[in-house]
Design a protein around this motif. Structure first.
Motif, PDB file in Angstrom:
ATOM      1  N   PHE A  84      17.656  32.802  -1.259  1.00  9.78           N
ATOM      2  CA  PHE A  84      17.198  33.021   0.113  1.00  9.78           C
ATOM      3  C   PHE A  84      16.060  34.035   0.126  1.00  9.78           C
ATOM      4  N   THR A  85      15.042  33.712   0.874  1.00  3.61           N
ATOM      5  CA  THR A  85      13.915  34.639   1.039  1.00  3.61           C
ATOM      6  C   THR A  85      13.300  34.420   2.419  1.00  3.61           C
ATOM      7  N   PHE A  86      12.627  35.434   2.904  1.00  5.08           N
ATOM      8  CA  PHE A  86      11.943  35.279   4.186  1.00  5.08           C
ATOM      9  C   PHE A  86      10.748  36.224   4.215  1.00  5.08           C
ATOM     10  N   TYR A  87       9.934  36.102   5.254  1.00  5.99           N
ATOM     11  CA  TYR A  87       8.722  36.931   5.333  1.00  5.99           C
ATOM     12  C   TYR A  87       9.095  38.411   5.263  1.00  5.99           C
ATOM     13  N   TYR A  89       7.858  41.199   6.133  1.00  8.31           N
ATOM     14  CA  TYR A  89       7.641  42.127   7.242  1.00  8.31           C
ATOM     15  C   TYR A  89       8.615  41.901   8.402  1.00  8.31           C
ATOM     16  N   TYR A  90       9.390  40.832   8.342  1.00 10.42           N
ATOM     17  CA  TYR A  90      10.391  40.572   9.386  1.00 10.42           C
ATOM     18  C   TYR A  90      11.559  41.548   9.216  1.00 10.42           C
ATOM     19  N   PHE A  98      14.654  34.268  14.626  1.00 12.98           N
ATOM     20  CA  PHE A  98      13.842  33.101  14.262  1.00 12.98           C
ATOM     21  C   PHE A  98      14.751  31.902  13.979  1.00 12.98           C
ATOM     22  N   TYR A  99      15.799  32.140  13.188  1.00 15.97           N
ATOM     23  CA  TYR A  99      16.745  31.063  12.868  1.00 15.97           C
ATOM     24  C   TYR A  99      17.424  30.535  14.138  1.00 15.97           C
ATOM     25  N   SER A 101      16.354  30.636  17.170  1.00 12.09           N
ATOM     26  CA  SER A 101      15.385  29.879  17.975  1.00 12.09           C
ATOM     27  C   SER A 101      15.162  28.495  17.382  1.00 12.09           C
ATOM     28  N   MET A 102      15.043  28.440  16.056  1.00 10.81           N
ATOM     29  CA  MET A 102      14.811  27.150  15.404  1.00 10.81           C
ATOM     30  C   MET A 102      16.026  26.227  15.566  1.00 10.81           C
TER      31      MET A 102
ATOM     32  N   ASN B   3       6.096  23.317  18.031  1.00  9.21           N
ATOM     33  CA  ASN B   3       7.300  24.131  18.072  1.00  9.21           C
ATOM     34  C   ASN B   3       6.879  25.568  18.401  1.00  9.21           C
ATOM     35  N   THR B   5       8.457  28.449  18.512  1.00  6.44           N
ATOM     36  CA  THR B   5       8.893  29.502  17.582  1.00  6.44           C
ATOM     37  C   THR B   5       7.992  29.549  16.349  1.00  6.44           C
ATOM     38  N   ARG B  16      -1.512  39.523  10.135  1.00  6.79           N
ATOM     39  CA  ARG B  16      -1.417  40.533   9.070  1.00  6.79           C
ATOM     40  C   ARG B  16      -2.331  40.205   7.899  1.00  6.79           C
ATOM     41  N   SER B  88       5.766  31.620  -0.970  1.00  4.99           N
ATOM     42  CA  SER B  88       6.892  32.526  -0.687  1.00  4.99           C
ATOM     43  C   SER B  88       8.235  31.782  -0.675  1.00  4.99           C
ATOM     44  N   ARG B  89       8.220  30.506  -0.957  1.00  2.00           N
ATOM     45  CA  ARG B  89       9.406  29.641  -1.034  1.00  2.00           C
ATOM     46  C   ARG B  89      10.171  29.558   0.299  1.00  2.00           C
ATOM     47  N   VAL B  90       9.447  29.730   1.400  1.00  2.00           N
ATOM     48  CA  VAL B  90      10.084  29.651   2.717  1.00  2.00           C
ATOM     49  C   VAL B  90      10.043  28.210   3.248  1.00  2.00           C
ATOM     50  N   GLN B  93      13.224  26.111   3.652  1.00  2.00           N
ATOM     51  CA  GLN B  93      14.054  26.598   4.752  1.00  2.00           C
ATOM     52  C   GLN B  93      13.506  26.106   6.090  1.00  2.00           C
ATOM     53  N   PHE B  97      15.105  22.870   9.158  1.00  2.00           N
ATOM     54  CA  PHE B  97      15.381  22.997  10.592  1.00  2.00           C
ATOM     55  C   PHE B  97      15.147  21.646  11.276  1.00  2.00           C
ATOM     56  N   PRO B  98      15.715  21.493  12.473  1.00  4.23           N
ATOM     57  CA  PRO B  98      15.523  20.196  13.161  1.00  4.23           C
ATOM     58  C   PRO B  98      14.124  20.014  13.744  1.00  4.23           C
ATOM     59  N   ILE B  99      13.133  20.023  12.875  1.00  2.00           N
ATOM     60  CA  ILE B  99      11.756  19.735  13.322  1.00  2.00           C
ATOM     61  C   ILE B  99      11.156  18.694  12.375  1.00  2.00           C
TER      62      ILE B  99
END
Lengths: 239, 263
Positions: A84-87, A89-90, A98-99, A101-102, B3, B5, B16, B88-90, B93, B97-99
């Motif tokens: 698991f990874t995320f931005y 700066y969050y 974010f999750y 909302s998605m 979307n 979000t 940034r 960033s391997r995001v 994920q 999501f449902p998109i």
């Protein structure tokens, strides 16, 4: 009981390498299913195929009796990837927001759901911390919190115990049981057999892209410990 | 299709971006220093005829400079919006999501586009404010609105181009290739078809001119508006229709290729 997902004779190739072969499996509502196998057995390939992230070469895959390529089918599932990874700066809170909302959680309910998810994983005090400031174990807990924040019916965890200390592992197992009691269905990808032996309703042993054994722990173990049975299946094939 | 979000996330992510921050500071400094230099020259010359020329030149230089930087910002954003999710391997994920994948592409592109338009608009307002407060020059606001509208369309094309290229290369490679294609796309004109002889260059030109969004044309209209040129409405409509149609086609190709991509 209705099927959460169904895989029929799935074949997945990467060039000439076969990652999944004749893979057929279905999962019923309210079960905890452990997908076990050594590294490179095809566990993550299957999960990614189920999520539509990888394209299967042949066979059939359905989620909630619907084509996996329809986005709306993913409204009922959540996914925790292997790493698991995320931005960076969050903050933990904004990541969960974010999750939420998605997953289309109503805005008015988001704050409560975020707090509940963080409380379940014992990381409420990390709420304001940045992702970049977290340790590996803390990050994994945040990932787990993200996977339950939307109250999805079907949860997929790919190596959920990765980076967790014994207390963390115990917390995740307790959470797993709690989610099952709430009627959720959980698919756990793991190679830590001892953790899954007491937790799973059903185990699936995979090796070299194929299912080698499937059933309850007792059925699969066949008088042996799960670890011994797993060892014999995997080792027997590689010798 | 968009979307919300993910759109907000794109803006939060890219605001940034160090390259964009640098260009933003650089633009503000360039406008301030350039203007100060123009005022100093005017004061030292103290000739009414030269003063008018310098005032008008200041306006032109500021607008050209802002337009150039806005395109540069769009290229930087385009080469990172998808690449950063991949590196960033995001991405797995997000796509779990449902998109739809189309929704992902459109949301990211729209976010980057809004950011580059905001950059252009802010710089333009800042530049014009500086000119208006210190000099007695007449600013034609209708021209600025026209120029802004076409510049915004051009920025959308640049982002689409850069994002498309970024699917197939790393950040630096995408950035360089986008700049090269962008410069080339500005040089393709109808005039080249006047030569009778067949050549590969002519075929490429033909393809680029008719089958890709005409960035050069949008840029020309935007800059000409600013210079006070009046266009025939049918010419404008044709340009916008061609741009919209080709952008739609390329977005569809991008979506089709991305649908097949494994993450």
């Amino acid at each position: 009981m209705s099927n959460i997902f169904e895989a029929k004779s799935v074949l997945k190739k990467y060039g000439n390498t076969i990652a999944l072969s004749d893979f057929s499996l279905s999962l019923e509502k309210g079960e905890i299913v452990a997908l076990l196998g050594p590294n490179g057995a095809g566990k993550t390939t299957f999960v990614k195929s189920l999520l539509g992230l990888l394209r299967i070469s042949s066979g059939e895959l359905s989620l909630f009796e619907t084509d996996i390529n329809r986005p709306e089918v993913k409204k009922k599932l959540s996914y925790l990837p292997e790493k698991f990874t995320f931005y960076s700066y969050y903050t933990v809170e904004s990541t969960l927001r974010f999750y939420a909302s998605m997953y289309e959680v109503e805005k008015t309910l988001q704050a409560d759901k975020i707090d509940n998810a963080l409380r379940e994983l014992g990381i409420l005090e990390l709420k304001g911390r940045k992702i970049s400031d977290l340790s590996k174990g803390q990050l994994q807990r945040v990932g787990l919190a993200c996977s339950i924040v939307g109250d999805q019916e079907f949860i997929i965890w790919d190596e959920p115990f990765s980076g967790l200390d014994p207390i963390g592992i115990k917390d995740v197992k307790d959470l797993c049981i709690k989610l099952k009691e709430q009627g959720r269905t959980i698919l756990v990808n793991s190679h830590i057999l001892s953790e899954m032996e007491r937790l799973a309703d059903k185990v699936v042993i995979m090796n070299k892209g194929q299912i080698r054994a499937v059933g309850t722990v007792e059925e699969v173990s066949n008088g042996l410990s799960l670890e011994e049975r797993f060892y014999r299946i995997v080792k027997g094939e590689s010798e | 299709m968009i979307n919300k979000t993910l759109l907000i996330n794109t803006i939060q992510k890219e605001i940034r971006n160090k390259g964009v921050i640098f260009l933003f500071i650089f633009t503000i400094l360039f406008i301030l220093v350039g203007h100060k230099a123009a005022v100093t020259i005017k004061m030292s010359l103290n000739e009414s005829n030269m003063n008018t020329i310098i005032s008008n030149s200041s306006q032109t230089v500021i607008i050209y400079f802002i337009s150039f930087c806005a395109n540069f910002v769009a290229i930087i954003l385009a080469s990172t919006i998808f690449r950063s999710d991949i590196s960033s391997r995001v991405l797995p994920q997000i796509l779990s999501f449902p998109i739809s994948r189309l929704s992902y592409i459109v949301s990211r592109i729209t976010g980057a586009w809004l950011l580059s338009v905001a950059y252009f608009l802010f710089s333009l307002i800042f530049g014009m404010t500086i000119l208006m407060t210190s000099e007695s020059i007449q600013i034609d606001f209708l021209s600025i609105v026209g120029s802004f509208a076409f510049m915004s369309i051009e920025l959308l094309g640049v982002i689409l181009l850069g994002a498309f290229i970024s699917f197939y290369g790393n950040r630096l490679m995408s950035f360089i290739i986008t700049i090269v294609v962008y410069i080339l796309s500005k040089s393709y004109t109808q005039k080249l078809f006047e030569y009778e002889s067949f050549s590969l260059g002519k075929m490429v030109n033909l393809f680029m001119y008719y089958c890709t969004p005409r960035l050069g044309e949008m840029s020309y209209i935007s800059e000409s508006y600013m210079a006070g040129k009046v266009f025939d409405i049918s010419q404008i409509i044709m340009a916008v229709v061609h741009f919209t149609a080709t952008t739609g086609v390329w977005l569809f190709i991008m979506k089709t290729l991305f649908d097949k991509r494994e993450v």
